[in-house]
Design a protein around this motif. Structure first.
Motif, PDB file in Angstrom:
ATOM      1  N   SER A  41      16.807   9.653  15.713  1.00  0.00           N
ATOM      2  CA  SER A  41      15.631  10.245  15.063  1.00  0.00           C
ATOM      3  C   SER A  41      15.208   9.496  13.801  1.00  0.00           C
ATOM      4  CB  SER A  41      15.892  11.711  14.738  1.00  0.00           C
ATOM      5  OG  SER A  41      16.999  11.824  13.862  1.00  0.00           O
ATOM      6  N   SER A  42      16.126   8.820  13.144  1.00  0.00           N
ATOM      7  CA  SER A  42      15.751   8.089  11.934  1.00  0.00           C
ATOM      8  C   SER A  42      15.009   6.786  12.258  1.00  0.00           C
ATOM      9  CB  SER A  42      16.991   7.785  11.094  1.00  0.00           C
ATOM     10  OG  SER A  42      17.836   6.890  11.784  1.00  0.00           O
ATOM     11  N   GLU A  43      15.104   6.324  13.479  1.00  0.00           N
ATOM     12  CA  GLU A  43      14.456   5.071  13.860  1.00  0.00           C
ATOM     13  C   GLU A  43      13.137   5.266  14.614  1.00  0.00           C
ATOM     14  OE1 GLU A  43      17.724   3.360  16.009  1.00  0.00           O
ATOM     15  OE2 GLU A  43      18.250   2.095  14.301  1.00  0.00           O
ATOM     16  N   ILE A  44      12.755   6.496  14.838  1.00  0.00           N
ATOM     17  CA  ILE A  44      11.518   6.764  15.583  1.00  0.00           C
ATOM     18  C   ILE A  44      10.308   6.227  14.832  1.00  0.00           C
ATOM     19  CG2 ILE A  44      11.003   9.066  14.696  1.00  0.00           C
ATOM     20  CD1 ILE A  44      10.798   8.071  18.350  1.00  0.00           C
ATOM     21  N   VAL A  45      10.420   6.138  13.517  1.00  0.00           N
ATOM     22  CA  VAL A  45       9.326   5.607  12.693  1.00  0.00           C
ATOM     23  C   VAL A  45       8.992   4.172  13.103  1.00  0.00           C
ATOM     24  CG1 VAL A  45       9.335   4.512  10.397  1.00  0.00           C
ATOM     25  CG2 VAL A  45       9.189   6.940  10.599  1.00  0.00           C
ATOM     26  N   TYR A  46      10.000   3.398  13.462  1.00  0.00           N
ATOM     27  CA  TYR A  46       9.777   2.004  13.840  1.00  0.00           C
ATOM     28  C   TYR A  46       9.088   1.893  15.197  1.00  0.00           C
ATOM     29  CZ  TYR A  46      12.956   1.428   9.989  1.00  0.00           C
ATOM     30  OH  TYR A  46      13.530   1.495   8.751  1.00  0.00           O
ATOM     31  N   VAL A  47       9.277   2.870  16.032  1.00  0.00           N
ATOM     32  CA  VAL A  47       8.577   2.897  17.312  1.00  0.00           C
ATOM     33  C   VAL A  47       7.115   3.278  17.099  1.00  0.00           C
ATOM     34  CG1 VAL A  47       8.500   4.010  19.579  1.00  0.00           C
ATOM     35  CG2 VAL A  47      10.700   3.421  18.559  1.00  0.00           C
ATOM     36  N   LEU A  48       6.872   4.089  16.079  1.00  0.00           N
ATOM     37  CA  LEU A  48       5.503   4.518  15.792  1.00  0.00           C
ATOM     38  C   LEU A  48       4.655   3.423  15.135  1.00  0.00           C
ATOM     39  CD1 LEU A  48       6.067   8.161  14.511  1.00  0.00           C
ATOM     40  CD2 LEU A  48       5.216   7.415  16.728  1.00  0.00           C
ATOM     41  N   ILE A  49       5.283   2.422  14.549  1.00  0.00           N
ATOM     42  CA  ILE A  49       4.522   1.351  13.883  1.00  0.00           C
ATOM     43  C   ILE A  49       3.549   0.671  14.846  1.00  0.00           C
ATOM     44  CG2 ILE A  49       4.702  -0.931  12.792  1.00  0.00           C
ATOM     45  CD1 ILE A  49       7.160   0.100  11.302  1.00  0.00           C
ATOM     46  N   PRO A  50       3.983   0.185  16.011  1.00  0.00           N
ATOM     47  CA  PRO A  50       3.012  -0.451  16.902  1.00  0.00           C
ATOM     48  C   PRO A  50       1.980   0.524  17.464  1.00  0.00           C
ATOM     49  CG  PRO A  50       5.209  -0.538  17.868  1.00  0.00           C
ATOM     50  CD  PRO A  50       5.347   0.059  16.513  1.00  0.00           C
ATOM     51  N   VAL A  51       2.390   1.745  17.710  1.00  0.00           N
ATOM     52  CA  VAL A  51       1.455   2.747  18.236  1.00  0.00           C
ATOM     53  C   VAL A  51       0.366   3.020  17.209  1.00  0.00           C
ATOM     54  CG1 VAL A  51       1.222   5.134  19.001  1.00  0.00           C
ATOM     55  CG2 VAL A  51       3.178   3.772  19.754  1.00  0.00           C
ATOM     56  N   MET A  52       0.770   3.241  15.966  1.00  0.00           N
ATOM     57  CA  MET A  52      -0.195   3.516  14.904  1.00  0.00           C
ATOM     58  C   MET A  52      -1.074   2.296  14.629  1.00  0.00           C
ATOM     59  SD  MET A  52       0.127   6.631  14.302  1.00  0.00           S
ATOM     60  CE  MET A  52      -0.992   6.727  12.940  1.00  0.00           C
ATOM     61  N   ALA A  53      -0.507   1.112  14.705  1.00  0.00           N
ATOM     62  CA  ALA A  53      -1.297  -0.108  14.497  1.00  0.00           C
ATOM     63  C   ALA A  53      -2.359  -0.242  15.586  1.00  0.00           C
ATOM     64  CB  ALA A  53      -0.394  -1.336  14.492  1.00  0.00           C
ATOM     65  N   PHE A  54      -1.984   0.048  16.819  1.00  0.00           N
ATOM     66  CA  PHE A  54      -2.927  -0.019  17.931  1.00  0.00           C
ATOM     67  C   PHE A  54      -4.060   0.981  17.739  1.00  0.00           C
ATOM     68  CE2 PHE A  54      -4.312   1.621  22.060  1.00  0.00           C
ATOM     69  CZ  PHE A  54      -4.780   0.455  22.650  1.00  0.00           C
ATOM     70  N   VAL A  55      -3.705   2.207  17.436  1.00  0.00           N
ATOM     71  CA  VAL A  55      -4.710   3.265  17.280  1.00  0.00           C
ATOM     72  C   VAL A  55      -5.611   2.977  16.081  1.00  0.00           C
ATOM     73  CG1 VAL A  55      -5.010   5.717  16.740  1.00  0.00           C
ATOM     74  CG2 VAL A  55      -3.325   5.020  18.445  1.00  0.00           C
ATOM     75  N   LEU A  56      -5.020   2.665  14.939  1.00  0.00           N
ATOM     76  CA  LEU A  56      -5.799   2.422  13.726  1.00  0.00           C
ATOM     77  C   LEU A  56      -6.693   1.196  13.861  1.00  0.00           C
ATOM     78  CD1 LEU A  56      -6.397   3.236  10.794  1.00  0.00           C
ATOM     79  CD2 LEU A  56      -4.523   1.721  10.113  1.00  0.00           C
ATOM     80  N   SER A  57      -6.169   0.121  14.423  1.00  0.00           N
ATOM     81  CA  SER A  57      -6.973  -1.100  14.550  1.00  0.00           C
ATOM     82  C   SER A  57      -8.170  -0.879  15.469  1.00  0.00           C
ATOM     83  CB  SER A  57      -6.118  -2.266  15.044  1.00  0.00           C
ATOM     84  OG  SER A  57      -5.690  -2.062  16.374  1.00  0.00           O
ATOM     85  N   ASN A  58      -7.960  -0.186  16.565  1.00  0.00           N
ATOM     86  CA  ASN A  58      -9.075   0.073  17.478  1.00  0.00           C
ATOM     87  C   ASN A  58     -10.079   1.058  16.892  1.00  0.00           C
ATOM     88  OD1 ASN A  58      -8.528  -1.662  19.672  1.00  0.00           O
ATOM     89  ND2 ASN A  58      -6.875  -0.310  20.293  1.00  0.00           N
ATOM     90  N   PHE A  59      -9.592   2.050  16.168  1.00  0.00           N
ATOM     91  CA  PHE A  59     -10.478   3.011  15.527  1.00  0.00           C
ATOM     92  C   PHE A  59     -11.370   2.319  14.499  1.00  0.00           C
ATOM     93  CE2 PHE A  59     -11.255   5.890  11.922  1.00  0.00           C
ATOM     94  CZ  PHE A  59     -12.045   6.831  12.554  1.00  0.00           C
ATOM     95  N   LEU A  60     -10.774   1.516  13.623  1.00  0.00           N
ATOM     96  CA  LEU A  60     -11.556   0.815  12.598  1.00  0.00           C
ATOM     97  C   LEU A  60     -12.504  -0.216  13.214  1.00  0.00           C
ATOM     98  CD1 LEU A  60      -8.904   0.363   9.784  1.00  0.00           C
ATOM     99  CD2 LEU A  60     -10.799   1.986   9.882  1.00  0.00           C
ATOM    100  N   PHE A  61     -12.062  -0.862  14.284  1.00  0.00           N
ATOM    101  CA  PHE A  61     -12.898  -1.831  14.981  1.00  0.00           C
ATOM    102  C   PHE A  61     -14.158  -1.152  15.515  1.00  0.00           C
ATOM    103  CE2 PHE A  61     -14.002  -4.004  19.000  1.00  0.00           C
ATOM    104  CZ  PHE A  61     -14.243  -5.277  18.521  1.00  0.00           C
ATOM    105  N   LYS A  62     -13.979  -0.023  16.165  1.00  0.00           N
ATOM    106  CA  LYS A  62     -15.122   0.703  16.729  1.00  0.00           C
ATOM    107  C   LYS A  62     -16.027   1.270  15.644  1.00  0.00           C
ATOM    108  CE  LYS A  62     -12.775   1.760  21.011  1.00  0.00           C
ATOM    109  NZ  LYS A  62     -12.130   2.766  21.831  1.00  0.00           N
ATOM    110  N   MET A  63     -15.437   1.721  14.552  1.00  0.00           N
ATOM    111  CA  MET A  63     -16.245   2.253  13.453  1.00  0.00           C
ATOM    112  C   MET A  63     -17.124   1.155  12.842  1.00  0.00           C
ATOM    113  SD  MET A  63     -15.804   5.441  13.354  1.00  0.00           S
ATOM    114  CE  MET A  63     -16.623   5.812  11.825  1.00  0.00           C
ATOM    115  N   GLN A  64     -16.588  -0.045  12.727  1.00  0.00           N
ATOM    116  CA  GLN A  64     -17.371  -1.162  12.203  1.00  0.00           C
ATOM    117  C   GLN A  64     -18.515  -1.514  13.154  1.00  0.00           C
ATOM    118  OE1 GLN A  64     -17.234  -3.334   9.431  1.00  0.00           O
ATOM    119  NE2 GLN A  64     -15.959  -1.749   8.521  1.00  0.00           N
ATOM    120  N   LEU A  65     -18.239  -1.528  14.445  1.00  0.00           N
ATOM    121  CA  LEU A  65     -19.272  -1.904  15.416  1.00  0.00           C
ATOM    122  C   LEU A  65     -20.378  -0.857  15.504  1.00  0.00           C
ATOM    123  CD1 LEU A  65     -17.357  -3.530  18.400  1.00  0.00           C
ATOM    124  CD2 LEU A  65     -18.300  -4.592  16.365  1.00  0.00           C
ATOM    125  N   LYS A  66     -20.068   0.390  15.205  1.00  0.00           N
ATOM    126  CA  LYS A  66     -21.086   1.432  15.258  1.00  0.00           C
ATOM    127  C   LYS A  66     -22.130   1.273  14.160  1.00  0.00           C
ATOM    128  CE  LYS A  66     -18.460   5.031  17.549  1.00  0.00           C
ATOM    129  NZ  LYS A  66     -17.851   6.356  17.446  1.00  0.00           N
TER     130      LYS A  66
END
Length: 135
Positions: A41-66
């Motif tokens: 459970s203490s290492e789950i944060v490291y698994v979330l790093i790529p997931v959050m990077a994927f979600v955040l990068s795509n969200f910001l990308f789409k917001m810029q294009l709008k």
């Protein structure tokens, strides 16, 4: 138009190349380092790093294009696309570096980020499709 896309492709290549070189020189590749043992459970944060990077990068990308006026031609939209792409790539690059330096045991997740980053190579067709999806 092709010259401006070449500039964007060069930026993409530099970002990808930098991350790949860092992983090749700093990361100690072997079959053992590419395996992820049990995750507690203490290492789950490291698994979330790529997931959050994927979600955040795509969200910001789409917001810029709008922000672009859909009536503009592709050449006029390109500076916004370039900014959105650099933001997207920087977030993914940062996540890959974070995994490499903070928790090298999860290097395989960083490699997955790099593979995704390589697939984001800008082409005229991809740019057109990205703008069509946003509208």
């Amino acid at each position: 138009m092709k010259e401006k896309i070449k500039v964007l492709q060069t930026i993409h290549l530099a970002i990808c190349g930098g991350v790949i070189i860092a992983y090749a020189t700093i990361g100690k590749f072997s079959i053992e380092t590419l395996k992820i043992e049990t995750i507690d459970s203490s290492e789950i944060v490291y698994v979330l790093i790529p997931v959050m990077a994927f979600v955040l990068s795509n969200f910001l990308f789409k917001m810029q294009l709008k922000q672009v006026n859909p009536k503009q031609d592709l050449l006029e939209k390109l500076p916004v696309y370039q900014t959105a792409s650099v933001i997207r790539w920087a977030i993914l690059e940062g996540a890959a570096f974070a995994l490499l330096f903070i928790k090298p045991d999860f290097m395989v997740l960083g490699i997955l980020i790099i593979v995704y980053l390589l697939f984001l190579r800008p082409t005229e067709e991809r740019i057109t499709v990205d703008f069509e999806r946003i509208v």
